[in-house]
Write a protein that holds these residues in place. Sequence first.
Motif, PDB file in Angstrom:
ATOM      1  N   ALA A  76       0.824  -1.215   0.000  1.00  9.45           N
ATOM      2  CA  ALA A  76       0.000   0.000   0.000  1.00  9.45           C
ATOM      3  C   ALA A  76       0.854   1.258   0.000  1.00  9.45           C
ATOM      4  O   ALA A  76       0.638   2.183  -0.799  1.00  9.45           O
ATOM      5  CB  ALA A  76      -0.940  -0.001   1.202  1.00  9.45           C
ATOM      6  N   PHE A  77       1.829   1.306   0.882  1.00  7.09           N
ATOM      7  CA  PHE A  77       2.684   2.497   0.979  1.00  7.09           C
ATOM      8  C   PHE A  77       3.399   2.764  -0.344  1.00  7.09           C
ATOM      9  O   PHE A  77       3.369   3.886  -0.869  1.00  7.09           O
ATOM     10  CB  PHE A  77       3.706   2.314   2.100  1.00  7.09           C
ATOM     11  N   LEU A  78       4.046   1.728  -0.898  1.00  6.03           N
ATOM     12  CA  LEU A  78       4.797   1.888  -2.137  1.00  6.03           C
ATOM     13  C   LEU A  78       3.878   2.250  -3.305  1.00  6.03           C
ATOM     14  O   LEU A  78       4.231   3.079  -4.156  1.00  6.03           O
ATOM     15  CB  LEU A  78       5.569   0.601  -2.449  1.00  6.03           C
ATOM     16  N   THR A  79       2.676   1.644  -3.346  1.00  6.04           N
ATOM     17  CA  THR A  79       1.727   1.933  -4.432  1.00  6.04           C
ATOM     18  C   THR A  79       1.290   3.389  -4.408  1.00  6.04           C
ATOM     19  O   THR A  79       1.261   4.068  -5.450  1.00  6.04           O
ATOM     20  CB  THR A  79       0.498   1.014  -4.316  1.00  6.04           C
ATOM     21  N   VAL A  80       0.935   3.895  -3.219  1.00  2.00           N
ATOM     22  CA  VAL A  80       0.517   5.300  -3.090  1.00  2.00           C
ATOM     23  C   VAL A  80       1.675   6.228  -3.441  1.00  2.00           C
ATOM     24  O   VAL A  80       1.508   7.215  -4.170  1.00  2.00           O
ATOM     25  CB  VAL A  80       0.010   5.580  -1.663  1.00  2.00           C
ATOM     26  N   PHE A  81       2.847   5.904  -2.943  1.00  2.00           N
ATOM     27  CA  PHE A  81       4.028   6.744  -3.207  1.00  2.00           C
ATOM     28  C   PHE A  81       4.306   6.857  -4.710  1.00  2.00           C
ATOM     29  O   PHE A  81       4.461   7.959  -5.247  1.00  2.00           O
ATOM     30  CB  PHE A  81       5.237   6.162  -2.474  1.00  2.00           C
ATOM     31  N   ALA A 138       1.440   8.003   4.754  1.00  2.00           N
ATOM     32  CA  ALA A 138       2.891   7.799   4.658  1.00  2.00           C
ATOM     33  C   ALA A 138       3.349   7.867   3.203  1.00  2.00           C
ATOM     34  O   ALA A 138       4.392   8.461   2.893  1.00  2.00           O
ATOM     35  CB  ALA A 138       3.274   6.467   5.281  1.00  2.00           C
ATOM     36  N   GLY A 139       2.582   7.279   2.297  1.00  2.00           N
ATOM     37  CA  GLY A 139       2.935   7.327   0.883  1.00  2.00           C
ATOM     38  C   GLY A 139       2.896   8.745   0.342  1.00  2.00           C
ATOM     39  O   GLY A 139       3.775   9.161  -0.437  1.00  2.00           O
ATOM     40  N   LYS A 140       1.886   9.518   0.743  1.00  2.00           N
ATOM     41  CA  LYS A 140       1.768  10.900   0.285  1.00  2.00           C
ATOM     42  C   LYS A 140       2.897  11.763   0.861  1.00  2.00           C
ATOM     43  O   LYS A 140       3.498  12.576   0.137  1.00  2.00           O
ATOM     44  CB  LYS A 140       0.410  11.479   0.706  1.00  2.00           C
ATOM     45  N   LEU A 141       3.194  11.579   2.160  1.00  2.00           N
ATOM     46  CA  LEU A 141       4.277  12.353   2.773  1.00  2.00           C
ATOM     47  C   LEU A 141       5.620  12.013   2.131  1.00  2.00           C
ATOM     48  O   LEU A 141       6.462  12.903   1.927  1.00  2.00           O
ATOM     49  CB  LEU A 141       4.334  12.088   4.282  1.00  2.00           C
ATOM     50  N   THR A 173      10.102  13.614  -1.175  1.00  2.00           N
ATOM     51  CA  THR A 173      10.955  13.321  -2.333  1.00  2.00           C
ATOM     52  C   THR A 173      11.101  14.552  -3.217  1.00  2.00           C
ATOM     53  O   THR A 173      12.213  14.912  -3.634  1.00  2.00           O
ATOM     54  CB  THR A 173      10.368  12.155  -3.149  1.00  2.00           C
ATOM     55  N   PHE A 174       9.993  15.215  -3.508  1.00  2.00           N
ATOM     56  CA  PHE A 174      10.049  16.419  -4.341  1.00  2.00           C
ATOM     57  C   PHE A 174      10.808  17.535  -3.629  1.00  2.00           C
ATOM     58  O   PHE A 174      11.601  18.247  -4.255  1.00  2.00           O
ATOM     59  CB  PHE A 174       8.634  16.881  -4.691  1.00  2.00           C
ATOM     60  N   ALA A 175      10.561  17.706  -2.326  1.00  2.00           N
ATOM     61  CA  ALA A 175      11.233  18.767  -1.568  1.00  2.00           C
ATOM     62  C   ALA A 175      12.738  18.511  -1.492  1.00  2.00           C
ATOM     63  O   ALA A 175      13.550  19.438  -1.626  1.00  2.00           O
ATOM     64  CB  ALA A 175      10.638  18.863  -0.171  1.00  2.00           C
ATOM     65  N   THR A 176      13.122  17.247  -1.283  1.00  2.00           N
ATOM     66  CA  THR A 176      14.543  16.902  -1.218  1.00  2.00           C
ATOM     67  C   THR A 176      15.220  17.114  -2.564  1.00  2.00           C
ATOM     68  O   THR A 176      16.342  17.638  -2.641  1.00  2.00           O
ATOM     69  CB  THR A 176      14.719  15.433  -0.777  1.00  2.00           C
ATOM     70  N   ALA A 177      14.541  16.714  -3.639  1.00  2.00           N
ATOM     71  CA  ALA A 177      15.094  16.926  -4.976  1.00  2.00           C
ATOM     72  C   ALA A 177      15.276  18.421  -5.251  1.00  2.00           C
ATOM     73  O   ALA A 177      16.282  18.838  -5.842  1.00  2.00           O
ATOM     74  CB  ALA A 177      14.180  16.302  -6.025  1.00  2.00           C
ATOM     75  N   SER A 178      14.324  19.222  -4.813  1.00  2.00           N
ATOM     76  CA  SER A 178      14.421  20.672  -4.995  1.00  2.00           C
ATOM     77  C   SER A 178      15.625  21.232  -4.244  1.00  2.00           C
ATOM     78  O   SER A 178      16.377  22.066  -4.774  1.00  2.00           O
ATOM     79  CB  SER A 178      13.131  21.335  -4.500  1.00  2.00           C
ATOM     80  N   LEU A 179      15.832  20.756  -3.014  1.00  2.00           N
ATOM     81  CA  LEU A 179      16.976  21.222  -2.227  1.00  2.00           C
ATOM     82  C   LEU A 179      18.292  20.790  -2.868  1.00  2.00           C
ATOM     83  O   LEU A 179      19.255  21.571  -2.920  1.00  2.00           O
ATOM     84  CB  LEU A 179      16.878  20.683  -0.798  1.00  2.00           C
ATOM     85  N   LEU A 180      18.360  19.557  -3.363  1.00  2.00           N
ATOM     86  CA  LEU A 180      19.578  19.069  -4.006  1.00  2.00           C
ATOM     87  C   LEU A 180      19.917  19.886  -5.243  1.00  2.00           C
ATOM     88  O   LEU A 180      21.086  20.219  -5.480  1.00  2.00           O
ATOM     89  CB  LEU A 180      19.413  17.593  -4.381  1.00  2.00           C
ATOM     90  N   ILE A 181      18.904  20.236  -6.032  1.00  2.00           N
ATOM     91  CA  ILE A 181      19.127  21.061  -7.222  1.00  2.00           C
ATOM     92  C   ILE A 181      19.649  22.440  -6.809  1.00  2.00           C
ATOM     93  O   ILE A 181      20.562  22.993  -7.433  1.00  2.00           O
ATOM     94  CB  ILE A 181      17.833  21.192  -8.045  1.00  2.00           C
ATOM     95  N   SER A 182      19.076  22.987  -5.736  1.00  2.00           N
ATOM     96  CA  SER A 182      19.504  24.296  -5.258  1.00  2.00           C
ATOM     97  C   SER A 182      20.957  24.261  -4.776  1.00  2.00           C
ATOM     98  O   SER A 182      21.753  25.152  -5.099  1.00  2.00           O
ATOM     99  CB  SER A 182      18.588  24.762  -4.120  1.00  2.00           C
ATOM    100  N   LEU A 183      21.303  23.236  -4.004  1.00  2.00           N
ATOM    101  CA  LEU A 183      22.681  23.108  -3.511  1.00  2.00           C
ATOM    102  C   LEU A 183      23.656  22.933  -4.665  1.00  2.00           C
ATOM    103  O   LEU A 183      24.757  23.516  -4.667  1.00  2.00           O
ATOM    104  CB  LEU A 183      22.781  21.919  -2.554  1.00  2.00           C
ATOM    105  N   LEU A 184      23.264  22.145  -5.654  1.00  2.00           N
ATOM    106  CA  LEU A 184      24.112  21.944  -6.831  1.00  2.00           C
ATOM    107  C   LEU A 184      24.271  23.256  -7.600  1.00  2.00           C
ATOM    108  O   LEU A 184      25.370  23.594  -8.057  1.00  2.00           O
ATOM    109  CB  LEU A 184      23.506  20.869  -7.730  1.00  2.00           C
TER     110      LEU A 184
END
Length: 400
Positions: free
Chosen positions: A12-17, A239-242, A247-258
């Motif tokens: 369930a968690f992985l499917t929602v995610f 949990a899947g939604k969070l 994931t999107f927020a972390t990717a955004s931060l990684l792009i900013s740091l890069l």
Amino acid sequence: MKTMEPIGRPRAFLTVFLKEVKENLRDRRTIISAFVTGPLLGPLMLVMLLNITLNRQFDKAEKPLPVPVIGAEQAPNLMRALKAEGIVPKPPIANPEAAVRKQDADVVLRISPDYASAWRKGEAVQVEMIFDSSQRDADAAVDRVSQIVETFAREQGAMRLVARGLSPSTAWPVVAAKRDQATAQARAALMFSILPYFFVLTVFMGGMYLAIDLTAGERERQSLEPLFSNPVPRWKILAGKLAAICTFATASLLISLLAFGVVGPFIPTEKLGMELDLGPRFAGQVLVLMVPLIALLAALQSMVAAFAKSYREAQTYLSLLLFVPALPSILLSTMPIKSQDWMYAVPLLGQHLGIMQLLRGDGVTLQQAGLCLAGSLAAALVGVLATARLYQSERLAISG
């Protein structure tokens, strides 16, 4: 309305995610907000503005500077000193006060008519510097001219004392010796103190539209009720939604740091006697400090969006919540305080202090990092539990 496929309990968690990630990767608004607007445009605009501003200041500090002079014929010795330092005396203007207010000139020199006679008598003479302190663009020019005139005055004063058989030090019995303990990195940290807020803002914007869409958006589209009708614990759905939001927020931060790591070397900090290190080590340490805050902001965004009945209403609520990340920056800029270890346990404030320590080159101790992570993780856990409780309500799935 999208039809919902049944979700099996084990996955369930992985499917929602995966579902939320795939759907939002096709949403142009989410992609632009998470991966372009904040993390890429911000660093590029910051570097561009800094380069334009600094280069203008450097030009005024190094290149020949035209300065209108009223009464230049009264002080030929001063004119020679100004020319030797790159100041180009220009013809006098009728109304110097109006000229500096209108930015027709950065600074105007006005030499007293009795300059020559007073100079021959060995008396003090007056040289007026007319400028507008509200014009920030004129600061470099004013400082440059002021230093030249003051240096000329000290040299001439020393020569007068020597002519009278006195030591030049007679006029300055006490000399203040300044010993600045600030490192090159510490001076850069003062200039780039906005970076902690920028990183938090990037995380917030990276997950905001996803959080709105996964709660208020699905509620408005009436796709949340079919999702909740599956025989799956709602905490797994949350949990899947969070996880998708994080994931999107972390990717955004990684792009900013890069992005900052790439554009950082193009900032002319060395000309200011500063050193700015935004390399991989800095990026990795910032990422560690920000991880629990990512979870906290995701939970807060989901909880606030859950109270909204429509996408637009949720957007309004989260726009107001956007002011929360700015509080530490506002607090520390208006009330400079000495950081204490307990402050690192306060979410947002701890990240701000930690990133400032990294910018200064002082590093973050294990105790400070532990307090920062523990405090933010505890707050994130409370936020997740509060959101999970809200997800148990049947009213959440009802639109309108």
